[in-house]
Enzyme design. Structure first.
Site, PDB file in Angstrom:
ATOM      1  N   GLU A   1     -59.665  -4.773  21.320  1.00 14.95           N
ATOM      2  CA  GLU A   1     -61.063  -4.832  20.922  1.00 14.95           C
ATOM      3  C   GLU A   1     -61.986  -3.866  21.653  1.00 14.95           C
ATOM      4  OE1 GLU A   1     -62.385  -6.795  18.500  1.00 14.95           O
ATOM      5  OE2 GLU A   1     -60.391  -7.495  17.971  1.00 14.95           O
TER       6      GLU A   1
ATOM      7  N   SER B   1     -52.445 -71.454   3.962  1.00 13.63           N
ATOM      8  CA  SER B   1     -51.922 -72.430   4.920  1.00 13.63           C
ATOM      9  C   SER B   1     -52.071 -72.007   6.375  1.00 13.63           C
ATOM     10  CB  SER B   1     -50.447 -72.714   4.619  1.00 13.63           C
ATOM     11  OG  SER B   1     -50.304 -73.295   3.344  1.00 13.63           O
TER      12      SER B   1
END
EC number: 2.4.99.28
Length: 787
Positions: A87, A457
């Site tokens: 870069e 139940s």
């Protein structure tokens, strides 16, 4: 001659003066409204929040931008050099802008333009920092001028290392990765310190075009760009020729995070996400704060729970037979036709296939990758009762779902029914596993915490517990016969029935519970009164405002799997209050603990990212709040072990462990349940349709959900010792006749009586709690401890 030279010098000087004046004016003009670059000194990047299991496995990551901040001192020189070479060759020598680079790029781009090559940029790393942090991506002369001015200014204020730190942590690298640390994890499953030269060069090559440089789609282009960076590193003197050749010769091999380092727990992660956002009162902090969240999740149990739930849902769904093929397509170009079809939701490990040919004994199929296989008739028997020929089930062109098995494929279908499973530590409240449905990607609705359903139940346990709390003895006789309940003015009378419609006459309260007899439960409720039952339902957190009607004793109230499982966890731990929790510890990005569930001092709780295998303490907190007395709690635990030994949970005996548990089936079999526990673990599971409808005429908790529990326990606890439940000092164990409830020397059941209400019983048949363990499972001497 001299006059001409002098004139040229004058003109040149004037031009320089004009240029300087114009430059000065431009700087003056554009310097007034520059963004505040001093904010760069307070760089606080949004970071990834990570959720981990208790054993250090990654569950999920959350972030607006997937970034892992890494200080510049922790970035290896080879990675920095890769970026400098790729870069900004003169980064360490220029003042933020590279004038020579601009001139060089200008001349080079003339040649590139003439030869139709890619144009070269001249932005420095400093300029890219300015663009990323302070300016927009607008293409204009004004923005470029501001970029140059600010770049020069920050180069005078910040060191090169500071600028690099900003750049390396802010830049986007594709695949949702921001910063080099996230890129290293995303592409290579490594830390930045572990990257090779070739891998560093690959990452440095990405900022030019992160979305386009995808090795999976354009390998040759990506490799060429990476190799260019490696060559630049050699030309700039960062690596030797041999190193360059070796790096260029290495292929680009991307690596995902190893499977053993992660655990799939989508519903669990979503519960944690919502809980932590509530705790922080900030969605922003959760997604940007870089938090480390340690949960209660046990990775092994979570995987087993998910497997058991899916297996149970699939097996139940197959009992209803094969519904129909997904579609029927022409076979001329079957592979392309198959690709055109939308992928069915919840396919998971199943595959889509098309029937190419059928015979009596098998179907020939084609898969989306072009391969062909067979499904033997034996792998289709579930689809239809007494299936004699495949031709009666499938035809050419039918699109079906298949599962690869050994040497062939099996016909499958995606279940329409759904369910959930939750695993808890009853002493600490830690949620060890939680699966809220068949497939999170299809339905994010969490059936553990969000689905309000009738427990059937399961609620009977608390009716009987209310009776035991109020002095009803476990051997008391009740009649299993018809009963009519007058509910009051303006209310119709209620005539409940047993599940199968039969009456069994007189029986003990224990037997009525173990056999889950509705009419015995109703008579127990009338003996105790609804007020006390409503109280116990609230006390155990099953429902905060239950409707005071008799049908509630058979499970007409609504609750969630999380609430009802926690209620059973209270019974499992001896009757002390406990709450389910998912989160153990939260650290901020700097490792500071901002939340710890257990506030006792813990020297191993400062867990850093690199040290996440540190275990969280499991020592249960002593809670002074008791939800029920220990004697009544033990009595109902004894009933629940009986429900496994000789009641509706009998199938769980095959596990060979001491287990307490209860099945549940709501009206019309719309919701089915099973909750089982040992002294160390509670497992709650549920199966039903999201839009409630009958599961089947014979669907019950015993045959729909209990198999899920058994499968889970068989894998999760097969090597665990069978631990009995502790008998408190307030209980005496007495041999009684199972049918009459009377004390006899060789009673068929050992009943638990409270010490303070056995004065009227004959002492001849009392059994010393210390002598009973030779022949009664599920009981624990007071001298033993459970941890």
């Amino acid at each position: 001659m001299y006059k001409s030279l002098f004139l040229c010098l004058k003109i040149f000087a004037v031009l320089i003066l004009i240029g300087c004046s114009v430059t000065a004016y431009i700087i003056y003009h554009y310097s007034h409204d520059l963004p505040d670059y001093s904010q760069l000194a307070r760089y606080y990047p949004p970071s990834v929040t990570r959720i981990y299991s208790r054993d250090g496995k990654l569950i999920e990551e959350y972030a607006f931008e997937r970034r892992v901040f890494v200080p510049i001192n922790n970035v290896p020189s080879s990675l920095i050099e890769s970026f400098i070479a790729a870069e900004d060759k003169n980064f360490y020598t220029h003042p933020g802008i590279d004038l020579l680079g601009i001139v060089r790029a200008a001349f080079l781009n003339i040649s590139n333009y003439l030869h139709n090559r890619r144009m070269e940029g001249a932005s420095t790393i400093t300029q890219q920092v300015v663009k990323n942090f302070l300016l927009t991506n607008e293409v204009s002369l004004e923005r470029k001028i501001k970029e140059v001015i600010i770049s020069y200014m920050i180069s005078r204020i910040f060191t090169k290392h500071q600028i690099l730190e900003l750049y390396l942590n802010q830049t986007f690298f594709g695949r949702g990765a921001y910063g080099v640390a996230a890129a290293a994890q995303n592409y290579f499953n490594k830390s930045v310190e572990e990257l090779t030269i070739a891998e560093s060069a690959f990452i440095a090559a990405l900022p030019k075009a992160p979305s386009e440089l995808n090795p999976d789609k354009n390998y040759s282009r990506v490799k060429a760009r990476r190799d260019y960076v490696i060559e630049r590193m050699f030309e700039d003197g960062y690596i030797t020729r041999d190193t360059m050749k070796e790096a260029i010769g290495s292929p680009i091999v991307l690596r995902k995070r190893a499977k053993e380092e992660t655990v799939t727990a989508d519903y669990y992660a979503e519960q944690v996400r919502e809980e932590v956002i509530r705790m922080l009162n900030s969605k922003e902090e959760f997604y940007r704060g870089g938090l480390t969240i340690i949960t209660s999740l046990d990775a092994k149990m979570q995987q087993l729970a998910e497997n058991s739930l899916r297996k149970g849902l699939r097996e139940f769904d197959r009992k209803s037979g094969f519904r129909k093929p997904i579609a029927n397509i022409p076979l001329d170009n079957w592979q392309e036709e198959l690709k055109k079809l939308p992928t069915p939701s919840s396919l998971l490990e199943y595959k889509l296939a098309v029937v190419l040919d059928v015979s009596d004994n098998h179907a020939k199929i084609g898969l989306i990758d072009g391969s062909k296989a067979k499904i033997p008739i034996v792998e289709m028997q579930w689809a239809r009762s007494n299936l004699k020929s495949v031709k009666t089930l499938l035809k050419k062109g039918d699109v079906i779902v298949v599962e690869p098995i050994k040497d062939c494929y099996a016909l499958r279908q995606i279940p329409e029914v759904n369910g959930a499973i939750m695993v808890m530590n009853p002493h600490t409240g830690q949620v060890l596993a939680s699966v809220g449905g068949y497939d999170f990607s299809t339905s994010k609705f969490d059936r553990v915490t969000q689905a309000l359903r009738q427990p059937g139940s399961l609620s009977k346990t608390f009716v009987y517990l209310a009776a035991l709390e109020n002095g009803v003895k476990p051997n008391q006789i009740f009649n299993d016969g018809p009963i009519e309940i007058i509910q009051g003015p303006g209310m119709p009378s209620w005539c409940p029935k047993n599940y199968e419609g039969q009456f069994l006459g007189d029986m003990t309260m224990r037997t009525g519970f173990e056999k889950s007899r509705n009419l015995i439960t109703v008579r127990v409720a009338t003996a105790v009164g609804l007020t006390k039952i409503v109280d116990i339902i609230k006390r155990f957190g099953i429902n905060n405002e239950p409707k005071k009607v008799y049908s509630m004793v058979l499970g007409s109230i609504e609750t969630t799997l999380s609430r009802i499982t926690n209620a059973y966890a209270i019974i499992a731990n001896g009757g002390k209050k406990v709450e389910p929790h998912f989160v153990e510890l939260i650290q901020d990005r700097n490792g500071k603990i901002i939340y710890r569930r257990d506030n006792r001092e813990c020297f191993s709780c400062n867990i850093a990212d690199s040290d996440l295998d540190t275990a969280i303490l499991e020592i249960p907190k002593e809670d002074i709040y008791r939800v029920t007395d220990e004697a009544s709690n033990y009595q109902i635990t004894s009933f629940l072990t009986g429900a496994i030994d000789s009641g509706t949970g009998y199938a769980a005996r095959k596990l060979g462990k001491i287990i307490a548990g209860k099945t549940g089936t709501s009206n019309d079999s719309k919701d089915t349940w099973f909750i089982g526990f040992t002294p160390k673990i509670v497992v709650g599971s549920y199966v039903g349709y999201d839009t409630p409808k009958e599961l089947g005429k014979k669907a019950t908790g015993s045959n729909v959900v209990l198999p899920i529990f058994i499968d889970f326990m068989n894998h999760a606890y097969k090597d665990e010792p069978s631990l009995p439940f502790k008998v408190p000092d307030s209980i005496k164990l007495i041999a009684v006749d199972r049918i009459t409830g009377k004390m006899i020397p060789n009673g068929t059941v050992i009943e638990a009586f409270k010490v303070n209400n056995i004065q009227m019983l004959e002492n001849d048949y009392m059994i010393d709690n210390h002598d009973i363990f030779d022949y009664v499972p599920g009981m624990l001497d007071q001298s033993q401890e459970i941890y």
